[in-house]
Design a protein around this motif. Sequence first.
Motif, PDB file in Angstrom:
ATOM      1  N   THR B 546       7.002  26.817  19.450  1.00  0.00           N
ATOM      2  CA  THR B 546       7.346  28.235  19.295  1.00  0.00           C
ATOM      3  C   THR B 546       8.007  28.805  20.554  1.00  0.00           C
ATOM      4  OG1 THR B 546       5.120  28.753  20.025  1.00  0.00           O
ATOM      5  CG2 THR B 546       5.497  28.697  17.636  1.00  0.00           C
ATOM      6  N   ASP B 547       8.246  27.969  21.552  1.00  0.00           N
ATOM      7  CA  ASP B 547       8.829  28.459  22.812  1.00  0.00           C
ATOM      8  C   ASP B 547      10.191  29.085  22.599  1.00  0.00           C
ATOM      9  OD1 ASP B 547       6.948  28.056  24.710  1.00  0.00           O
ATOM     10  OD2 ASP B 547       7.632  26.068  25.321  1.00  0.00           O
ATOM     11  N   THR B 548      10.405  30.226  23.225  1.00  0.00           N
ATOM     12  CA  THR B 548      11.766  30.790  23.295  1.00  0.00           C
ATOM     13  C   THR B 548      11.988  31.212  24.732  1.00  0.00           C
ATOM     14  OG1 THR B 548      10.947  32.993  22.739  1.00  0.00           O
ATOM     15  CG2 THR B 548      11.795  31.665  20.915  1.00  0.00           C
ATOM     16  N   ALA B 549      13.198  30.998  25.186  1.00  0.00           N
ATOM     17  CA  ALA B 549      13.618  31.412  26.535  1.00  0.00           C
ATOM     18  C   ALA B 549      12.661  30.899  27.610  1.00  0.00           C
ATOM     19  CB  ALA B 549      13.748  32.930  26.609  1.00  0.00           C
ATOM     20  N   THR B 550      12.244  29.682  27.471  1.00  0.00           N
ATOM     21  CA  THR B 550      11.422  29.051  28.521  1.00  0.00           C
ATOM     22  C   THR B 550      12.200  27.884  29.106  1.00  0.00           C
ATOM     23  OG1 THR B 550      10.412  27.595  26.894  1.00  0.00           O
ATOM     24  CG2 THR B 550       9.201  29.610  27.436  1.00  0.00           C
ATOM     25  N   THR B 551      11.770  27.421  30.238  1.00  0.00           N
ATOM     26  CA  THR B 551      12.406  26.243  30.836  1.00  0.00           C
ATOM     27  C   THR B 551      11.366  25.439  31.613  1.00  0.00           C
ATOM     28  OG1 THR B 551      14.225  25.455  32.220  1.00  0.00           O
ATOM     29  CG2 THR B 551      13.091  27.423  32.977  1.00  0.00           C
ATOM     30  N   ILE B 552      11.624  24.167  31.713  1.00  0.00           N
ATOM     31  CA  ILE B 552      10.811  23.272  32.557  1.00  0.00           C
ATOM     32  C   ILE B 552      11.757  22.694  33.602  1.00  0.00           C
ATOM     33  CG2 ILE B 552       9.486  21.133  32.609  1.00  0.00           C
ATOM     34  CD1 ILE B 552       8.493  21.822  29.791  1.00  0.00           C
ATOM     35  N   ILE B 553      11.391  22.867  34.842  1.00  0.00           N
ATOM     36  CA  ILE B 553      12.295  22.422  35.917  1.00  0.00           C
ATOM     37  C   ILE B 553      11.795  21.101  36.508  1.00  0.00           C
ATOM     38  CG2 ILE B 553      13.028  24.770  36.482  1.00  0.00           C
ATOM     39  CD1 ILE B 553      11.086  24.676  38.854  1.00  0.00           C
ATOM     40  N   THR B 554      12.700  20.461  37.234  1.00  0.00           N
ATOM     41  CA  THR B 554      12.309  19.216  37.895  1.00  0.00           C
ATOM     42  C   THR B 554      11.729  19.540  39.271  1.00  0.00           C
ATOM     43  OG1 THR B 554      14.465  18.918  38.906  1.00  0.00           O
ATOM     44  CG2 THR B 554      14.136  17.923  36.735  1.00  0.00           C
ATOM     45  N   GLY B 603      17.404  19.500  38.284  1.00  0.00           N
ATOM     46  CA  GLY B 603      17.749  19.676  36.877  1.00  0.00           C
ATOM     47  C   GLY B 603      16.728  20.568  36.203  1.00  0.00           C
ATOM     48  N   PHE B 604      17.086  21.052  35.030  1.00  0.00           N
ATOM     49  CA  PHE B 604      16.106  21.818  34.253  1.00  0.00           C
ATOM     50  C   PHE B 604      16.265  21.500  32.774  1.00  0.00           C
ATOM     51  CE2 PHE B 604      19.758  24.663  34.817  1.00  0.00           C
ATOM     52  CZ  PHE B 604      19.994  25.130  33.528  1.00  0.00           C
ATOM     53  N   TYR B 605      15.190  21.701  32.047  1.00  0.00           N
ATOM     54  CA  TYR B 605      15.169  21.392  30.615  1.00  0.00           C
ATOM     55  C   TYR B 605      14.980  22.704  29.849  1.00  0.00           C
ATOM     56  CZ  TYR B 605      14.312  16.608  32.177  1.00  0.00           C
ATOM     57  OH  TYR B 605      14.414  15.384  32.782  1.00  0.00           O
ATOM     58  N   MET B 606      15.635  22.771  28.692  1.00  0.00           N
ATOM     59  CA  MET B 606      15.480  23.933  27.810  1.00  0.00           C
ATOM     60  C   MET B 606      14.867  23.444  26.504  1.00  0.00           C
ATOM     61  SD  MET B 606      19.225  25.483  28.629  1.00  0.00           S
ATOM     62  CE  MET B 606      19.147  26.853  27.509  1.00  0.00           C
ATOM     63  N   PRO B 607      14.136  24.317  25.806  1.00  0.00           N
ATOM     64  CA  PRO B 607      13.486  23.869  24.568  1.00  0.00           C
ATOM     65  C   PRO B 607      14.506  23.643  23.453  1.00  0.00           C
ATOM     66  CG  PRO B 607      13.047  26.189  24.982  1.00  0.00           C
ATOM     67  CD  PRO B 607      13.817  25.696  26.164  1.00  0.00           C
ATOM     68  N   LEU B 608      14.488  22.455  22.910  1.00  0.00           N
ATOM     69  CA  LEU B 608      15.473  22.097  21.878  1.00  0.00           C
ATOM     70  C   LEU B 608      15.244  22.880  20.585  1.00  0.00           C
ATOM     71  CD1 LEU B 608      17.790  20.101  21.120  1.00  0.00           C
ATOM     72  CD2 LEU B 608      16.044  18.537  20.336  1.00  0.00           C
ATOM     73  N   LEU B 609      13.993  23.231  20.350  1.00  0.00           N
ATOM     74  CA  LEU B 609      13.701  23.915  19.092  1.00  0.00           C
ATOM     75  C   LEU B 609      14.001  25.410  19.171  1.00  0.00           C
ATOM     76  CD1 LEU B 609      10.353  22.133  18.107  1.00  0.00           C
ATOM     77  CD2 LEU B 609      12.718  21.407  17.779  1.00  0.00           C
ATOM     78  N   ASP B 610      14.312  25.892  20.363  1.00  0.00           N
ATOM     79  CA  ASP B 610      14.660  27.309  20.549  1.00  0.00           C
ATOM     80  C   ASP B 610      16.152  27.475  20.306  1.00  0.00           C
ATOM     81  OD1 ASP B 610      14.981  29.906  21.373  1.00  0.00           O
ATOM     82  OD2 ASP B 610      14.808  29.443  23.527  1.00  0.00           O
ATOM     83  N   PRO B 611      16.564  28.374  19.451  1.00  0.00           N
ATOM     84  CA  PRO B 611      17.996  28.529  19.200  1.00  0.00           C
ATOM     85  C   PRO B 611      18.781  28.784  20.483  1.00  0.00           C
ATOM     86  CG  PRO B 611      16.727  29.768  17.610  1.00  0.00           C
ATOM     87  CD  PRO B 611      15.743  29.243  18.604  1.00  0.00           C
ATOM     88  N   GLY B 612      18.286  29.611  21.415  1.00  0.00           N
ATOM     89  CA  GLY B 612      18.918  29.795  22.724  1.00  0.00           C
ATOM     90  C   GLY B 612      20.372  30.174  22.639  1.00  0.00           C
TER      91      GLY B 612
END
Lengths: 231, 797
Positions: B546-554, B603-612
């Motif tokens: 359900t994540d939206t507008a979140t990110t995971i960074i390295t 680098g950073f990752y964005m949630p694939l399931l979030d339309p973004g």
Amino acid sequence: MSPRSIIRLEAIKKVFTTDEVETHALSDIHLEIAEGEFISIAGPSGCGKSTLLSILGLLDTPTEGGYTLNGKPVAGLSLSERARIRNHEIGFIFQSFNLIGDLTVYENVELPLVYRGLPLGERRTRVMEALEEVGMSHRAKHLPSQLSGGQQQRVAVARAVGGRPSILLADEPTGNLDSTNGDAVMDLLKDLHRRGSTICMVTHDARFAQHADRTVHLFDGRVVEESLAKA
Amino acid sequence: MSLLDDLKWALRSLARAPGFSLLAAALLALGIGANLAIFAMVERSLLRPLPYGAPDRLVALWEQTPARGGLRDYFSAADFLDWQRESTRLRSLCALSSGAMNLAGGVEPERVRVGRVSGNFLDVLQVRPRLGRGFLPEEDAPGAPRAALLTWEFWNRHGADPSLVGRTLRLDGVDTLVVGVMPPGFELAHRIAKSDIFMPLALTAAERANRQRHWLTAVARLQEGATPRDAEAELRAVCDRIARTDPGTNQGFTARVAPLRDELVKDARGTLLALLGAVGFVLLIACTNVANLLLARGSRRGLELAVRSAMGADRGRIFRLFMVESCLLGVLGGALGFVAARAVGSGLALLLALPDGTGGGWAQLAFAVGVSLAAAMGAGVVPAWRFSGADSRPALRDGGRTSGTRAQHRLSGLLVAAETALATALLIGAGLLLRTLASLQGVDPGFDPRTIAIQVTLPASTYRGNAPQGDFARRIQARLEAIPGVISAGVMDNLPLSGSMRQAGYDLEPGSQGRPDQEAFCYRASPGTFRTLGIPLVRGRDFEPTDTATTIITESFARRHWAGQDPLGRRVFIDADDHFGMTIVGVVGDVRHESLAVPTRPGFYMPLLDPGPAYITAPGLVLVVRAQVPPAALQGALRQALREVDPELPLGPVRTMGELMDQNLKDARARGILFGGFSLLALVLAGAGIFGVVSYLTSMRTRELGVRAALGARRSDLLALVLGGGMRMLAAGGGAGLLLAFALARTLRSQLHGVGTVDPAAYGLAAGLVALCGGLACLAPALRASRVDPAVALRSE
């Protein structure tokens, strides 16, 4: 008291076998060489002179018979033991001098002493003494190729005597020299003999053989005659 | 005496010594063959004209941006169009990009590689299709019916039916008209993947206006009289103008222009030239061996040469006779080498992933003739000079038994030292490259190499935008996780080390008008992807469905901005028009993005399931799977899973991340293997040379050795004498080889990783190998010498 025996050969036999053909190079040789003696071994080509000299010099082994050097039997010794005895007890003088072309006169004379493991200082003393003895000390730094045949043979004599061996074995020492140089080398050998060296010389030249105290005549591998020098 | 007479005598002389002749020719063949095999690749890759019209007028274009630290960068469509419009030094430009599409119609859907090109690309390259026609201007417009040009190889794989031209292929669910087939071997690989088909770029209005998305590369044709330098200066002025009008996106950007050939071969050039140097060393060693053989043989021909000299042959005649013999050996060696090169050339090209160049051609033939004659001359000139000037009197006096002089022995020793030096240097070079390979193999990529990865291309017609892709990802991941033997699964838009990376500019504050000097690698990933790839979660949490507008960074991203602080809860804004903001929810371990040899970057990752944001939509996705069973055992289940989710999608190659790492190492491995192979060949040749020379010199010294034995030398003394002589030659050569290797290592510096040019292990190992090989080569003659019969001293010469 009679002189000490340096070499004693008893019933020496040497047979070469090639392709099932046996060649009897030496048969039933009895020979004794006393300390201080100058003996020549004479005979025609192929009579077994060189084979006998090889056995005397521990370069070859007899097929049968006994060989005692300085009172010790030398049959059955290992190769390294034979090499050690050659180095300590025997001085070789070859017909073709056999000086090593890459080494200087000094280094050639020094070579047997190196193999003996003598320290540097003692080697230097002995080499220079030997070269003085043959009158070649002034050519110590020369290479063999820079010397005449007679001079090369004098260096070879120095190499043979430098180790103070029990006996000098000379194989046709004048064979490659002209008469003048040949005479000079014979004079040198006689001089060494006079000063106590024991010499066994192989030659087919009767003119030089007569310089020895005793001449052993070989024919077809057998001793056919022994003659003493005229007084 | 004519040259024909010399030829006749030389032939007879060589025929009388067949063993010598064959050995010498075989040695030359090894050296010549190795050179021909490598030269064929050099000629094909570096020298042969590119398969385009007037290829010298073609240039490659790229941008340099501050964010990439001066590295080559792709450029935006808007920048390209400005360049195209404002350049006067470039007659025509075409933009390029690459991607993949799904071809339907067969038993299974097929994934094809697509080169996206400006409609004028055939005019720029001055190439005509073999069948059909090129693109029409109207086909390069957005919304126009799709057109495609097939490569010759793709057309052949699909039946080579000429009637395919004019028919349609169904690509990503859209009918595409085949307008033509390109000539055999045509490819356009300037910073784009090798293609199966070409299609027009058909830039949309939005793409034409976009300066932020860097995705194009370009090839251009220079105006008559213009140079790449002129064109670059002009494009830099254009870049400066754009930077003034659009400082938010283009500050600090500049253009680079270089001849297209230089760009196409830049990766292979270093490897090929290094290999050419290596085989040059092998040839020199072979020539040295043959020279030594000729010296040994010449010393046994003393009487013949003396008689020739006595009969009136002057130095020139004897020199010529020797050289004719050498040339005959060179011709024989060259012919054998040519056959050997043809036999191994294809394998070498495959190993280096280069075009097979062993098809011949005048350049290769000329090289073969040239190198054969050069080898023959090189091997023959020293012996010829030596024996043509020799004093014939000793040979005449003693009937030719004179065998070798000190000068000749010294010359042989010098040649042995020379080949030892060459072999040592080559071994050190190989050691450095193999240590590089080991170092790269030891690099921790940051992920688990056992993870299985499958590329899936999503047709834009069905999966336009992030939402449909997210939906596909959700369904396929659930289906994958249900496969027996699968531990976990995930979906990403890109893989590290895959060669197709995306970088994104970002800000840490909202509203700032872009800071293009801050870029980071950017991936989209579904929940569970990190666990599946074995990327450790260092802080925070994984993505949730359900994540939206979140990110995971390295970790390196966190270090860059918040060293010693907690980055969780902070915000990252993608540098785009809408300035999309994301909250950091986790920190994961770093991975190697570009290559195992390139240090990791933030680098950073964005949630694939979030339309973004829409502009980060990828043309395809990658399924990642961790399983208890090998990939081959999963293939059927994976295909079935994909078919159940979308029967139109082909299953890409099923491979592990370890295979991707292997692929990443292929250049380093090829260099290491080839250099290692050639250096071992050099070592064997040098060993054979040392054996030959030491044996020869020892046989020449038999009498001396006999005298030494007669004077009391023990077997060990003689053994040490010969071994010592050989080892002295080795030591001299090895010492020179170390110096030579130092120079060689400097030329290899750009290909080294994790190892310096003066690496004690490589130098020590090479020195040890040379000493061991040389020692063994000297041992047999030394043992023979130690057994010499001292009675030879009594035998008359």
